[in-house]
Design an enzyme around this catalytic site. Structure first.
Site, PDB file in Angstrom:
ATOM      1  N   ASP A 171      37.762  42.610  40.888  1.00 58.96           N
ATOM      2  CA  ASP A 171      37.414  41.237  40.550  1.00 58.96           C
ATOM      3  C   ASP A 171      38.124  40.265  41.498  1.00 58.96           C
ATOM      4  OD1 ASP A 171      36.062  39.525  38.594  1.00 58.96           O
ATOM      5  OD2 ASP A 171      38.066  38.852  38.074  1.00 58.96           O
ATOM      6  N   GLU A 211      34.479  42.118  44.659  1.00 60.34           N
ATOM      7  CA  GLU A 211      33.658  40.968  44.276  1.00 60.34           C
ATOM      8  C   GLU A 211      34.207  39.757  45.006  1.00 60.34           C
ATOM      9  OE1 GLU A 211      32.672  37.758  40.943  1.00 60.34           O
ATOM     10  OE2 GLU A 211      34.646  38.328  41.623  1.00 60.34           O
TER      11      GLU A 211
HETATM   12  C1  GLC Z   1      34.508  37.298  38.364  1.00 63.21           C
HETATM   13  C2  GLC Z   1      33.733  37.857  37.199  1.00 63.21           C
HETATM   14  C3  GLC Z   1      33.519  36.772  36.197  1.00 63.21           C
HETATM   15  C4  GLC Z   1      34.871  36.279  35.734  1.00 63.21           C
HETATM   16  C5  GLC Z   1      35.746  35.861  36.902  1.00 63.21           C
HETATM   17  C6  GLC Z   1      37.169  35.681  36.496  1.00 63.21           C
HETATM   18  O1  GLC Z   1      33.831  36.304  39.037  1.00 63.21           O
HETATM   19  O2  GLC Z   1      32.534  38.405  37.633  1.00 63.21           O
HETATM   20  O3  GLC Z   1      32.765  37.184  35.101  1.00 63.21           O
HETATM   21  O4  GLC Z   1      34.702  35.192  34.879  1.00 63.21           O
HETATM   22  O5  GLC Z   1      35.747  36.834  37.918  1.00 63.21           O
HETATM   23  O6  GLC Z   1      37.765  36.897  36.184  1.00 63.21           O
END
Ligand code: GLC
Length: 542
Positions: free
Chosen positions: A216, A266
């Site tokens: 993440d 991500e």
């Molecule tokens: C990423 C996740 C999202 C979350 C954020 C904070 O973007 O995909 O769902 O709210 O991180 O952890």
């Protein structure tokens, strides 16, 4: 390891061309009847996923959490949220998935934890200057009385990225940093204790058989030391060398295990070249390609994104990934049915009129386009059913902190997280036992899109995904590899080959177009005769 061995090992790696299905546990299937999805529900539906033809599952966070941000606020990284089940059950699930040939990727959230994590409670109690506070970013505020946030950073959920605490003696005190909600304090990755803790967490889950991690906010862990105000340049919390070092260490840990393990990042970075700079075959293997997801339904724009993506990935030898939807964005059936088919967080176009039939037609075409592109593909639960965004949830039921932090200006992400419809004519559509309401209400119109209703219907979205995934798995030209654009196509048409015998053609124009010479139509998103109708994709044996 020499360069050439790295190269040949990574070339054969399973994730380079995998079809990965994203499970948002809360909304997938409920095994114990309380209206919230759980691991028992997932276990009972593993045969469905095996039959769908996916290679791996990526689980959104399944750890104990107050669920302020749907589980991205982790209170304990070494256990399972009790509402979802137990650690023993997760172990069984991993084993059962492996037996079915499905790999397991789990989410790791290293940028921040929950304010319910014991570390944060300890930091609050220990007060300014303590080692407990050094695990986070506590700073004195600006202004005479420290009444202003320490810098100008904004939370990605709206409002300042800082919240002021009350010290143990009751006085107004320091501020702590949170790039997301105020219940998600950012961890301080310059503190070796933080790094060691996460290395141990990785081992904990590798020892339980997981095949990889989705990281993440993968680019955001390392902040510039002096926490400068954000300006026009690169984000002061996106340090490249710092994250390379972290993922190099993680890779070394993964190398201690016999089977290949993957790290997928991500990162919402607007520039494909900057994006690719975070990737390396022996560190962070791949990351989500959100330019493709954000791109409008337009042939030349899509082609430009595909070209830029492949060009940026090639030098770092990382496979591209293709994503149409996930738990953060408006479902693409809804996006593609709007006048403006692009996606951005700044303008989610809530409640903009959408034509479901048009969106569905394009989503079918987009599915075949995506599954034919070189690299790995992520399928978000429910997209194989053609679900739309549920935009008319009552405000009182909305759970996403985005809704609250923007005072309702952004209705948030609940609409793509509504529990899946499995069977039956009325809610809860087999998601849980009748009699209990699912945690978010399902639209009654979903009776026509349940898994049961679509199974064996040759025209259904589900059967399209099943056939496409099967063909993709059987054709060695699909998945990892390269593409060649076919020349001489009309404007509004995307046409490319993946081998001497496979071509994909997408008609995004308003008029039917001639098909290129071919031997056989392998699969089409809508019936094709001599010509390819608008908003249609076809896979051809050439
Ligand atoms: C990423 C996740 C999202 C979350 C954020 C904070 O973007 O995909 O769902 O709210 O991180 O952890």
């Amino acid at each position: 390891m020499t360069d050439s061995t790295t190269d040949s090992t990574t070339r054969q790696s399973w994730w380079r061309g995998a079809a990965i299905y994203q499970v948002y546990v809360r909304s997938f299937a409920d095994g114990d009847g309380d209206g919230t999805g759980d691991l028992a529900g997932v276990r009972s539906r593993l045969p469905y996923l095996a039959d769908l033809g996916i290679d791996a599952i990526w689980f959104n966070p399944w750890y104990p959490s107050p669920m302020d941000d749907g589980g991205y606020d982790v209170a304990d990284y070494r256990d399972i949220e009790p509402v979802f089940g137990s650690l023993a059950e997760a172990e069984k699930l991993i084993e059962e998935a492996h037996t079915l040939g499905i790999k397991i990727i789990i989410d790791i959230v290293p940028n921040h934890c929950s304010d319910s994590h014991p570390w944060f409670a300890a930091a609050l109690a220990a007060g300014p200057g303590s080692p407990e506070r050094e695990r986070f970013w506590f700073r004195r505020g600006r202004g005479d009385g420290g009444e202003l946030p320490p810098n100008n950073w904004q939370s990605r959920f709206g409002g300042p990225a800082w919240t002021r605490v009350t010290e143990p003696d009751g006085s107004p005190g320091e501020w702590f940093l949170h790039l997301y909600s105020s219940r998600q304090p950012d961890l301080n990755w310059t503190n070796p204790e933080v790094a060691e803790e996460f290395e141990d967490i990785l081992r904990f889950w590798f020892n339980r058989g997981v095949d990889g991690f989705r990281i993440d906010v993968a680019d955001g862990l390392v902040k510039a030391d002096d926490l400068p105000d954000a300006g026009d340049g690169p984000l002061p919390y996106s340090d490249l060398d710092g994250v390379h070092e972290i993922y190099r260490t993680w890779r070394r840990i993964a190398d201690g295990y016999p089977d290949q393990r993957v790290f997928v990042g991500e990162m919402w970075l607007p520039d494909p070249e900057r994006f690719a700079m975070y990737l390396r075959p022996d560190e962070l293997h791949s990351a989500f390609n959100f330019d493709f997801l954000s791109c409008p339904w337009d042939a030349s724009r899509l082609r430009a994104v595909v070209d830029a993506t492949l060009a940026a990935h090639a030098p770092v030898d990382a496979p591209a990934t293709w994503v149409l939807s996930n738990h953060d964005v408006t479902r693409h059936v809804t996006r593609y049915g709007r006048a403006d088919t692009s996606f951005s967080f700044a303008d989610r176009q809530h409640l903009a009129p959408t034509d479901r039939e048009l969106g569905l037609r394009r989503a079918r075409a987009a599915a075949l386009l995506t599954l034919a592109l070189p690299g790995a593909v992520y399928i978000y639960q429910g997209e194989e059913l053609g679900l739309s965004e549920v935009e008319d949830l009552p405000d009182s039921l909305r759970q996403d902190p985005v809704f609250e932090r923007t005072a309702g200006a952004d209705i948030g992400r609940d609409g793509c997280r509504v529990p899946l419809p499995w069977s039956g004519d009325a809610p809860p559509f087999g998601f849980n036992a009748a009699g209990t309401a699912p945690w978010l209400p399902q639209p009654p119109s979903w009776s026509s899109v349940t898994v049961a209703a679509q199974t064996d219907d040759p025209d259904s979205m589900l059967e399209l995904y099943r056939r496409a995934l099967r063909l993709r798995a059987d054709d060695p030209a699909l998945g990892d590899g390269t593409l060649g654009w076919l020349s001489g196509q009309s404007a509004g048409v995307l046409a490319f080959t993946r081998s001497e015998t496979f071509a994909c053609v997408v008609n995004l124009s308003a008029a039917p177009v001639e098909l290129p010479a071919h031997r056989e139509v392998l699969l089409a998103s809508r019936p094709v005769e001599q010509t390819l109708p608008p908003d249609t994709t076809v896979w051809l044996r050439i």
